[in-house]
Design a protein around this motif. Structure first.
Motif, PDB file in Angstrom:
ATOM      1  N   ALA A  59      53.653  22.167 131.569  1.00 46.17           N
ATOM      2  CA  ALA A  59      55.160  22.452 131.492  1.00 46.17           C
ATOM      3  C   ALA A  59      56.039  21.765 132.268  1.00 46.17           C
ATOM      4  O   ALA A  59      57.078  21.471 132.083  1.00 46.17           O
ATOM      5  CB  ALA A  59      55.313  24.130 132.178  1.00 46.17           C
ATOM      6  N   THR A  60      55.313  21.279 133.433  1.00 45.78           N
ATOM      7  CA  THR A  60      56.116  20.440 134.370  1.00 45.78           C
ATOM      8  C   THR A  60      56.255  18.835 133.819  1.00 45.78           C
ATOM      9  O   THR A  60      56.832  18.120 134.329  1.00 45.78           O
ATOM     10  CB  THR A  60      55.487  20.209 135.811  1.00 45.78           C
ATOM     11  OG1 THR A  60      54.114  20.170 135.806  1.00 45.78           O
ATOM     12  CG2 THR A  60      55.843  21.658 136.477  1.00 45.78           C
ATOM     13  N   LYS A  61      55.384  18.796 132.700  1.00 45.97           N
ATOM     14  CA  LYS A  61      55.470  17.400 132.208  1.00 45.97           C
ATOM     15  C   LYS A  61      56.213  17.494 130.833  1.00 45.97           C
ATOM     16  O   LYS A  61      55.995  16.573 129.938  1.00 45.97           O
ATOM     17  CB  LYS A  61      54.071  16.802 131.653  1.00 45.97           C
ATOM     18  CG  LYS A  61      53.341  16.598 133.140  1.00 45.97           C
ATOM     19  CD  LYS A  61      52.001  15.998 132.825  1.00 45.97           C
ATOM     20  CE  LYS A  61      51.267  15.386 133.933  1.00 45.97           C
ATOM     21  NZ  LYS A  61      49.648  14.998 133.714  1.00 45.97           N
ATOM     22  N   ILE A 101      57.405  30.878 128.689  1.00 45.19           N
ATOM     23  CA  ILE A 101      57.504  29.829 129.817  1.00 45.19           C
ATOM     24  C   ILE A 101      58.267  28.786 129.116  1.00 45.19           C
ATOM     25  O   ILE A 101      58.143  28.422 127.869  1.00 45.19           O
ATOM     26  CB  ILE A 101      56.082  29.680 130.174  1.00 45.19           C
ATOM     27  CG1 ILE A 101      55.600  28.338 130.975  1.00 45.19           C
ATOM     28  CG2 ILE A 101      55.184  29.473 128.770  1.00 45.19           C
ATOM     29  CD1 ILE A 101      54.431  28.085 131.523  1.00 45.19           C
ATOM     30  N   VAL A 102      58.926  28.072 129.925  1.00 45.41           N
ATOM     31  CA  VAL A 102      60.132  27.182 129.293  1.00 45.41           C
ATOM     32  C   VAL A 102      59.773  25.707 129.960  1.00 45.41           C
ATOM     33  O   VAL A 102      59.714  25.394 130.933  1.00 45.41           O
ATOM     34  CB  VAL A 102      61.630  27.586 129.481  1.00 45.41           C
ATOM     35  CG1 VAL A 102      62.288  26.731 128.894  1.00 45.41           C
ATOM     36  CG2 VAL A 102      61.487  29.087 129.010  1.00 45.41           C
ATOM     37  N   ASP A 103      60.044  24.751 128.936  1.00 46.76           N
ATOM     38  CA  ASP A 103      60.038  23.180 129.572  1.00 46.76           C
ATOM     39  C   ASP A 103      61.300  22.659 128.884  1.00 46.76           C
ATOM     40  O   ASP A 103      62.092  23.466 128.145  1.00 46.76           O
ATOM     41  CB  ASP A 103      58.899  22.478 129.493  1.00 46.76           C
ATOM     42  CG  ASP A 103      58.599  22.069 127.958  1.00 46.76           C
ATOM     43  OD1 ASP A 103      59.283  22.211 127.196  1.00 46.76           O
ATOM     44  OD2 ASP A 103      57.319  21.601 128.010  1.00 46.76           O
ATOM     45  N   THR A 120      64.090  25.531 133.053  1.00 43.66           N
ATOM     46  CA  THR A 120      62.530  25.279 132.747  1.00 43.66           C
ATOM     47  C   THR A 120      61.852  26.268 133.709  1.00 43.66           C
ATOM     48  O   THR A 120      62.635  26.691 134.769  1.00 43.66           O
ATOM     49  CB  THR A 120      61.997  23.786 133.401  1.00 43.66           C
ATOM     50  OG1 THR A 120      62.532  23.820 134.778  1.00 43.66           O
ATOM     51  CG2 THR A 120      62.352  22.779 132.577  1.00 43.66           C
ATOM     52  N   GLY A 121      60.577  26.912 133.564  1.00 44.80           N
ATOM     53  CA  GLY A 121      59.958  27.888 134.390  1.00 44.80           C
ATOM     54  C   GLY A 121      59.626  29.173 133.626  1.00 44.80           C
ATOM     55  O   GLY A 121      59.822  29.047 132.214  1.00 44.80           O
ATOM     56  N   LYS A 145      46.472  24.990 133.636  1.00 45.77           N
ATOM     57  CA  LYS A 145      46.851  23.652 132.376  1.00 45.77           C
ATOM     58  C   LYS A 145      48.331  24.065 131.915  1.00 45.77           C
ATOM     59  O   LYS A 145      49.252  22.888 131.910  1.00 45.77           O
ATOM     60  CB  LYS A 145      45.914  24.082 131.321  1.00 45.77           C
ATOM     61  CG  LYS A 145      44.624  23.229 131.534  1.00 45.77           C
ATOM     62  CD  LYS A 145      43.527  23.522 130.197  1.00 45.77           C
ATOM     63  CE  LYS A 145      42.375  23.079 130.700  1.00 45.77           C
ATOM     64  NZ  LYS A 145      41.455  23.504 129.744  1.00 45.77           N
ATOM     65  N   LEU A 146      48.826  25.145 132.067  1.00 50.42           N
ATOM     66  CA  LEU A 146      50.141  25.624 131.649  1.00 50.42           C
ATOM     67  C   LEU A 146      50.978  25.067 132.443  1.00 50.42           C
ATOM     68  O   LEU A 146      51.857  24.410 132.023  1.00 50.42           O
ATOM     69  CB  LEU A 146      50.281  26.977 131.342  1.00 50.42           C
ATOM     70  CG  LEU A 146      49.865  27.797 130.149  1.00 50.42           C
ATOM     71  CD1 LEU A 146      50.157  29.506 130.179  1.00 50.42           C
ATOM     72  CD2 LEU A 146      50.836  27.241 129.149  1.00 50.42           C
TER      73      LEU A 146
END
Ligand code: AMP
Ligand code: GLY
Length: 419
Positions: A309-311, A196-198, A263-264, A304-305
Motif C-alpha cells: 500500500a505504501t508503494k 485499504i487505499v493507495d 491513502t491508508g 505485505k499489505l
C-alpha cells in the motif's frame, strides 16, 4: 525491518498481533502500546503528538515503516510530517484526514458529489440553526465539526436541546472547532465498511457492526464501542456495489482531483435504510473495536499489505479471508463512559488459558511487576472466532466469567441481530 505502531487501544493490540504473525519478521515498537502489546513488541511511552520528539525516536530505533492507529495524529498531519522526513508511513495525508477531522468538510464533499447522506446544514451562527429548525422536524442530530473524542454527536428530541447544544459549541465547548453540522436523523441499521487505499487502488478490508451505546437494548450514552462482530450480514453484494459506486468512488476521486489522494485505512460508517446506503461518517483509520474482529479473520499477511500500500502496489495482491466469523465483547471499568477509577488490579487475567480460536486484546491496561492493572474505560476485548455467532458468544462469556473482574461490566447482548 523495524516497524512502529502508534496508539494504545485494542485496535493497536489487534494490529500488533497481526504484524507479529507476519512472515516478514520485524522488530515492533508500540508508541505507547499497552500491557498486551508489551508481550509482542517494545513499548515506548511518550507523547506521539510531539512530532519532533517522535521523529528523533523513530530515527534512533531505525524505524522503516510507521503504522498510525488513532485519528488525532492523522488529523494533525503526522503523515505529511514523516514523509517530508523520509520515513515510510501508512495513513492519509492531513488534507484527506479532514474526512474525519471536520464533519463540515466531509459533508461538503458529499454535497458536491451527490453522495447519499443525511440532509444537513453547516452552521456558524445561531440564526442558521433557527432557520434549519423551522424547516425540519425532530429528532435532529447536532454534530461538533471537529474531533471531540466521541463526545461531539448528540441526537436531540427537542428544539431547546438543539439550541442549547449549538450555543455551547459556538462558544467553544470543543477546542477543535466552533462550527457545527445540524442534520436530519436517519433511521435504519448501522454498518461499518472498511477499505485499504493507495493512490491507484482500493480494496475491501472487512465489514463489521458495532454497538455504540453503553447499555443493553441500545440504551444509555454513546461509547467508543462496547462490542462488535464481523462480517456484517447486512452488507450483501448488491448493497456493496451501491456503497462503492455512490459513496467510496466519488469520495476518492474528489480527493484525487484536489491533488490530495487518499491513502491508508478508510472506514465508512453507514446507515442502511430500505436497502439503500447513506454515509453517516468517515473515519480515517480502522475502527475500535471493529479492528479486533476483522484482524482475526484476515488471511493475508498484513505487513505485505502495508508495504504494498505504501508503494501504491495494492493491485499486486488479492486480500484473502478465513472462513470464520468473529465477535468481540469489551470488558469496561464500572462507570464508563462517565467517571471511573483507574489502576485497578485485574487479578485473574494471568490465569486465564485461551484455546486456539480465542484472544484477549488489551486496551486500557498496564503491567507492573507481572500484574495487570486497568488504566482506561475500555479495558479488555474478549475475542473469539468460529462458525456461529451464537457459539462464539458463549465462548466469550465463559472467558469473561473466568476473568471475573469485580470492577468491570460488559454488554450481554452484543450481536443480538445475529445470534
Ligand atoms: P458519528 O460520530 O457521526 O458517527 O455519530 C455517532 C453515532 O451517532 C453514529 O454511529 C450513529 O449511531 C449516530 N448518528 C450520527 N448521525 C446520525 C444520523 N444522521 N441519523 C441517525 N443516527 C446518527
Ligand atoms: N467503533 C467506532 C469507532 O471506532 O469510531
Amino acid at each position: 525491518m523495524n516497524i512502529a505502531l502508534i496508539g494504545s487501544g485494542g485496535r493497536e493490540h489487534a494490529l500488533c498481533q497481526k504484524i507479529y504473525e507476519s512472515s516478514i519478521k520485524s522488530k515492533i515498537y508500540c508508541i505507547p502500546g499497552n500491557a498486551g502489546t508489551a508481550k509482542l513488541a517494545t513499548n515506548l511511552n511518550f507523547d506521539f503528538l510531539n512530532f519532533k520528539f517522535l521523529l528523533k525516536n523513530l530515527k534512533k530505533n531505525k524505524i522503516s515503516l510507521v503504522i498510525v492507529g488513532p485519528e488525532q495524529p492523522l488529523v494533525n498531519g503526522i503523515v505529511d510530517f514523516l514523509k517530508k522526513n523520509k520515513i515510510r508511513v501508512f495513513g492519509p495525508n492531513k488534507y484527506a484526514a479532514q474526512l474525519e477531522g471536520s464533519k463540515a468538510f466531509m459533508k461538503s464533499i458529499c454535497k458536491k458529489n451527490n453522495i447519499p447522506t443525511a440532509n444537513f446544514k453547516i452552521c456558524k451562527k445561531k440564526s442558521e440553526v433557527l432557520n434549519f429548525l423551522k424547516n425540519n422536524n425532530m429528532p435532529l442530530v447536532v454534530k461538533a465539526d471537529g474531533l471531540a473524542a466521541g463526545k461531539g454527536v448528540a441526537i436531540c428530541n427537542s428544539k431547546n436541546e438543539v439550541i442549547n447544544l449549538s450555543n455551547e459549541i459556538f462558544s467553544g465547548k470543543f477546542k477543535s472547532s466552533k462550527k457545527l453540522v445540524l442534520e436530519e436523523f436517519l433511521e435504519g441499521e448501522e454498518a461499518s465498511y472498511f477499505l485499504i487505499v493507495d493512490k491507484k487502488k482500493f480494496s475491501f478490508i472487512g465489514s463489521a457492526q458495532d454497538h455504540k451505546r453503553v447499555g443493553e437494548n441500545e440504551t444509555g450514552p454513546n461509547t467508543g464501542g462496547m462490542g462488535a462482530y464481523s462480517p456484517a450480514p447486512i452488507i450483501n453484494n448488491s448493497l456493496e456495489k451501491k456503497i462503492i459506486s455512490r459513496i467510496i468512488k466519488p469520495t476518492l476521486s474528489a480527493l484525487k482531483k484536489k491533488g490530495k489522494p487518499y491513502t491508508g485505512f478508510l472506514y465508512a460508517g453507514l446507515m442502511i435504510k430500505n436497502g439503500e446506503p447513506y454515509l453517516i461518517e468517515y473515519n480515517v483509520r480502522m475502527g475500535d473495536p471493529e479492528c479486533q474482529v476483522i484482524m482475526p479473520r484476515l488471511k493475508t499477511d498484513i505487513v505485505k499489505l502495508f508495504i504494498l500500500a505504501t508503494k501504491n502496489k495494492l493491485n499486486k495482491i488479492k486480500i484473502k479471508w478465513k472462513k470464520r466469523k468473529c465477535m468481540t465483547i469489551v470488558l469496561c471499568t464500572k462507570g464508563y463512559p462517565g467517571k471511573y477509577k483507574k489502576n485497578l488490579l485485574i487479578k485473574n487475567l494471568n490465569k486465564v488459558l485461551l484455546k486456539k480460536n480465542s484472544q484477549i486484546f488489551h486496551a486500557g491496561t498496564q503491567i507492573i511487576n507481572k500484574k495487570y492493572f486497568s488504566i482506561g474505560g475500555r479495558v479488555l476485548n474478549i475475542t473469539s472466532t468460529g462458525q456461529s455467532f451464537f457459539k462464539i458468544r458463549k465462548v466469550i462469556f465463559k472467558i469473561i466469567r473466568k476473568i471475573n473482574w469485580k470492577y468491570g461490566f460488559f454488554r450481554k447482548d452484543i450481536g443480538w441481530r445475529v445470534v
